[in-house]
Structures are given as C-alpha cells and as structure tokens.
Design a protein around this motif. Structure first.
Motif: not given
Lengths: 287, 302
Positions: B182, B108-109, B121-122, B112, A37, B114-119, A267, B101, A23, B104
């Motif tokens: 993804v 994970i829960r 996607l950005g 984290p 970004l 969601l954080a990696l997914m959003l980054a 976005l 990734l 994590e 990875l």
C-alpha cells in the motif's frame, strides 16, 4: 476515411494481452492472500465432526454456529472481548489527542531543542517494545497497575506516540500558515483555531495513525501475558484464544471461531478507514 | 527586516505554548519509555533474580558480568545469529512481494485492483495471534489442507527447525507485505503522470523512466518501508511464540525476544533477560542511525 487518433503514449500501462495477464496474476494473488481468512471462517462454521475429519473439504454442507456458541458460552470470552475494546479504544483516542498537540508544536513553532526532539521521536519509534517488558513489569507493579487494564493501556499509548507524531507532522505542515493568520485576524483564539480549524483538517491523518495504534493495542499478546497474571478477568482476547489449545488435542473449531471473532472488529475498522488509510499513507509519503 | 519577517511567519517561538502542547507527550514518553529504558540498563548490570525481587537478598552490582555470561553462552550466540538471519529473510521476502504487487497494482484496472487491495487489507488487519493460529491450522499434519494439496502426508512443519522457521516466515510475510504494498503503491501514484508521459514522449524506455524518474521519487518511501520492516521483523514475538509453542522443540526456533522472555519470566533471571533487551536495543539503534543518515543525505528538513 476517418483519422484515427494516435495511440496515447502511456508509460503506466501494459498493452492489452499483458494487462490481462497482470490482472489474472492479481486475482490469483488476491485469492491466495484471502485463503487463510476464508479457511478460518469456514472452519469456524464447520460442525465439530467435519473439522477433525481426515479429508478437509474447502466447503461445508452443514454450517453450524456450535463453535461460536462454545466460545461465547465461555463466561470470560465476552469480558475479554470488552477488555480488548476498552484497551484499544483508549489507546487510539489518547494517543491521537496527545500526538496532535505534539505534532502541532513541532511543526507550527520554532523553538530551542525542536530538532533534537524530532530526532528523539524518530529514535523512540525504533525502541523494541518487547525489550522493555521487564522494566515495565516492575514499573507497573510499583504503580499498582499489575492485573489491571492500565498495565495494557499506558505502555501502548507511549509506544504509539512517536510514530503518530512523526506521521501527523506531514498533515499539520500541509495546512497553510495563512489560515492561522486569517483566523487570528478574525479574532479566533489559538485554542479555538487548534480545535475548530486545525483538528478537522488533520483528521484524515489521525485516522491513518489510529490504524497503527489500534493494531498495536489490539494485537498485544506479550503484555497481556506478562502483566495480567493472577486476575484473569482483566485479560484480553489473545489470552482467551489460548484456552482452546489443549495439550492432548486442540479444539480447532473453537480456536477458529475465537480467531474469527477477534479479527472481525479490526476488519470492520479497516474497511471503514480504507480510503483514508491509502490517502493518509500517500500524504505522509509525499511529505 | 528579513529577520523580522522570519519571526512572523516561520520563526514564531510562541514562548511557552509549544512546550504546553508537548507536555502530555513528554510526560508519557518520559515515564513509560525513557525511564523503563534506563531501568533496563540498570537491571542488566545487577544481579536480579527472584530472590532480589522478593527482597530476600540484596541486589549486587555485576558490571558487565551478565553480558559476559550471555556472550559466553553458545545458545545465546546461536539465537542471536538465528534472529538476524530470520529477520533478514523476512524483510527481503516482504519487500520483494510488497513491491512486486505494488507495481502490479499500477498496471491493472479498478476491479482486480480492488480485489487484491481488499485481500491485502484483510491480511493486514488480522491480529498477529489469530494469523498465527490460522497458519498453524492450515499446515496441520492431520487436519490442514496444505499437506493434502501438496501430498505431504502427515509431515509436521513445526518439527524441523528450518521448516518451522519457514512456516513462521510465510505468516510474517503474509501479514506484513500489505503495508509495503500500500505504501509503495501510494508512492508510485504520487509520481506525477505528466512527468512520466513527457518522458515517454521523449522516447525514454520503460527501464530508463523507472531509473531516472520513478526510482528517485520512490527512494524515501523505500527507505521508510525497509526500516519499518527491519524493526518489525527483528522483534517478532507472537508468531514464534504461538506457532512454535514458545520457541520450538528444545528451543530450536528461539529468537531474541522470546529468549529474553523465557529467561526473565520463565526462569526469573531478570538481569539476563534485561541484558538481552539491551542487545536488541543497540542493534535497532544502529539501524536507526543508518536511517537518520539516509534521511540527512536526502536533505530531509527535520
């Protein structure tokens, strides 16, 4: 003495310390991936003096909208923005509708040349768009489309179609045939079935494919550069960005503000379709 | 009897209906894809420069002359080699990062993840041209943070051939690993959990589970992302054009795409540009045929 349940065998999870490490790695990667970004938006908000100063700080004490004002104060920027929206919007809608019909044809019917067509669509996906710039330039000239938005819209519809058809195929296939038969028994015409029943069911797939067609049209730089030369009022955002590159000194504040403005619509689009995108890709993959 | 049933369920011919549905797609693809490809081939065997375009001189048939001229040109051979090596480096880096990734993500829960997914996607959503400008700015010798952090002083990344290619590679990997991540993640998630648990209960090792259960299910996904990556990275245009200012100092960072563009639109040698386009088309066609064979071997029903 209580009987503790046996630890659940799990092939998917690390044990605890391993998971925490994983994590931490994920969060660090997320920060690294997001940093460009963050830096773009930050630099767009920095006042002019700070952005060109020797020590680049990862924050700013006096955010300002000057760069954005400069960018949007430029007469054409708003127009370019609108042009980009029109081009990408038209490409998304047109290729979604055309691809839906074509995908239905190749999955719900058996006919001669069906396999041949599928293979052709697959091959068409691979055609390097960029290699066709020269013949498309002459074609657009002959069609009288040079210096119009049509020169940007038409080719991108064609380029996004094969992939969209190929991807939608899985979604159309997943709709049970019995549904169509039931609709027919209920007296629904084929057209009615197509638009009232099949279309809404396939919508998640259409969303996923529209991401790709939106990006390809929104990102287009080569065609805007090659097909819209003399009438710049028909140009799109990528060209507007280049205005801020100057031979002596680049206006980095302007470039970052324009880049931010150009990135935000995509976005927003991505965040809106995020869930459907992941499940859409999953659906296509499972097929 | 069997024939009759087949006709009703899967064997519906529908008469003209399928062709009606296909008509818009075929018109668009025929006019804007097939016809331009045919024209590309035609222009590549003609003498076609500004003089012929403006009608000042008649076009003349050159046969394979343009191709001969192209392959005799040491710069073209160098650009061809650079394109292949650069694309290969991009594809391999993208796949390694994306797959690592994706794995990875499964460990994970939710938060984290969601954080990696959003980054990701950005990065994915960032248009190629803005990604290019931002990365150039990050690595700017005067105002960029990267040189400061790495203590590189005023080292110019775009000056040297390899460092310029490396910079473009970083940007390309940054914006294209999310698709791989993804898609592969969706693929792994599609592996039924019961099967994995059953294998674990039977005492199979993690490696064994990966090799015998996960990998075979993932193979089609990996084929798709590999082929897509090859196609995208082989025809990178915007990044090279913007980040190296049209192909680098003295054209040291040219790839086929940008080279064809420069030949056609900067020096009006349309036939040479078209011949380069045909070469690209043939390379990607070869990739496609390999892909088709792989699909066929997997027994994909077309």
């Amino acid at each position: 003495m209580s009987v503790r349940p046996a630890p659940r065998p799990s092939a998917l999870r690390f044990r605890r310390p391993g998971r925490l490490l994983a994590e931490a790695a994920a969060l660090l990667t997320a920060a690294l991936v997001a940093f460009p970004l963050y830096w773009m938006v930050l630099s767009a908000l920095k006042p002019a003096g700070e952005i060109q100063s020797a020590d680049a700080r990862p924050w700013t004490l006096s955010p300002s909208l000057d760069s954005f004002r400069r960018v949007f104060g430029q007469q054409e920027f708003g127009r370019y923005f609108l042009n980009s929206l029109v081009v990408a919007g038209t490409v998304v809608v047109a290729s979604a509708l055309i691809a839906f019909l074509a995908a239905t044809a190749v999955t719900r019917f058996r006919f001669r040349f069906r396999t041949t067509l599928l293979v052709m669509f697959l091959i068409a996906q691979m055609v390097p768009v960029e290699a066709l710039t020269i013949p498309l330039f002459f074609l657009m000239r002959d069609l009288g489309q040079l210096n119009t938005l049509g020169a940007l819209i038409l080719p991108h519809i064609a380029f996004s179609l094969p992939f969209a058809i190929w991807m939608l195929r899985g979604f159309v296939k997943a709709v049970p045939e019995s549904l169509e038969e039931a609709a027919a028994v209920d007296g629904a015409s084929r057209a009615r079935f197509l638009w009232r029943i099949l279309f809404p069911l396939v919508l998640p797939g259409l969303v996923a494919t529209s991401v790709f067609s939106f990006i390809s049209a929104w990102n287009d730089f080569l065609f805007a550069k090659s097909f819209v030369i003399s009438d710049t009022s028909k140009s799109t955002l990528p060209m507007a960005l280049l205005v801020f590159f100057k031979p002596d000194e680049n206006d980095w504040g302007g470039i970052m503000a324009a880049s931010t403005a150009m990135t935000i619509p995509v976005l927003v689009f991505f965040v809106l379709v995020q869930r459907r995108l992941v499940s859409g890709l999953g659906g296509a993959v499972k097929d | 009897m069997r024939v009759a049933t087949r006709t009703r369920t899967t064997g519906r011919s529908g008469g003209w209906t399928p062709w009606l549905y296909l008509a818009p797609a075929l018109v668009v693809l025929g006019g804007l894809l097939a016809y331009p490809i045919q024209q590309l081939g035609l222009i590549s065997v003609l003498e076609y420069t500004q003089a012929q375009v403006s009608g000042g001189e008649p076009t003349s048939f050159q046969g394979l002359g343009n191709y001969r001229a192209l392959f005799a040109d040491p710069q073209f051979r160098q650009v061809l080699l650079a394109t292949v090596l650069f694309a290969a480096a991009c594809v391999i880096s993208t796949l390694v990062v994306g797959c690592a990734l994706a794995v990875l993500l499964t460990r994970i829960r939710a938060l984290p993840r969601l954080a990696l997914m959003l980054a990701a996607l950005g990065a994915w959503a960032t248009p190629a041209i803005t990604g290019s400008t931002v990365w150039v700015f990050l690595f700017d010798p005067d105002f960029g943070p990267v040189n400061k952090v790495l203590g590189l002083g005023d080292f110019s990344w775009t000056y040297g051939r390899l460092s310029a290619f490396a910079l473009v590679l970083l940007e390309v990997v940054w914006c294209s690993f999310p698709f791989v991540m993804v898609t592969v993640y969706a693929g792994i998630r599609a592996v039924p959990a019961e099967v994995l648990e059953a294998a674990a209960l039977d005492g199979a090792s993690q490696w064994r589970i990966w090799r015998s259960v996960t990998a075979p299910i993932l193979r089609p996904v990996l084929v798709v992302v590999t082929v897509q990556s090859v196609i995208w990275d082989f025809k990178v245009f915007t990044q090279i054009y913007v980040m190296t200012g049209g192909g680098g100092i003295a054209g040291q960072n040219l790839v086929l795409n940008v080279y064809a563009y420069q030949k056609a639109f900067a020096s009006s040698q349309y036939s040479l540009g078209a011949a380069i386009g045909v070469v690209m088309l043939l390379v990607l066609l070869a990739v496609t045929l390999v892909y088709l064979r792989l699909l066929r071997r997997q027994g994909e029903d077309l």
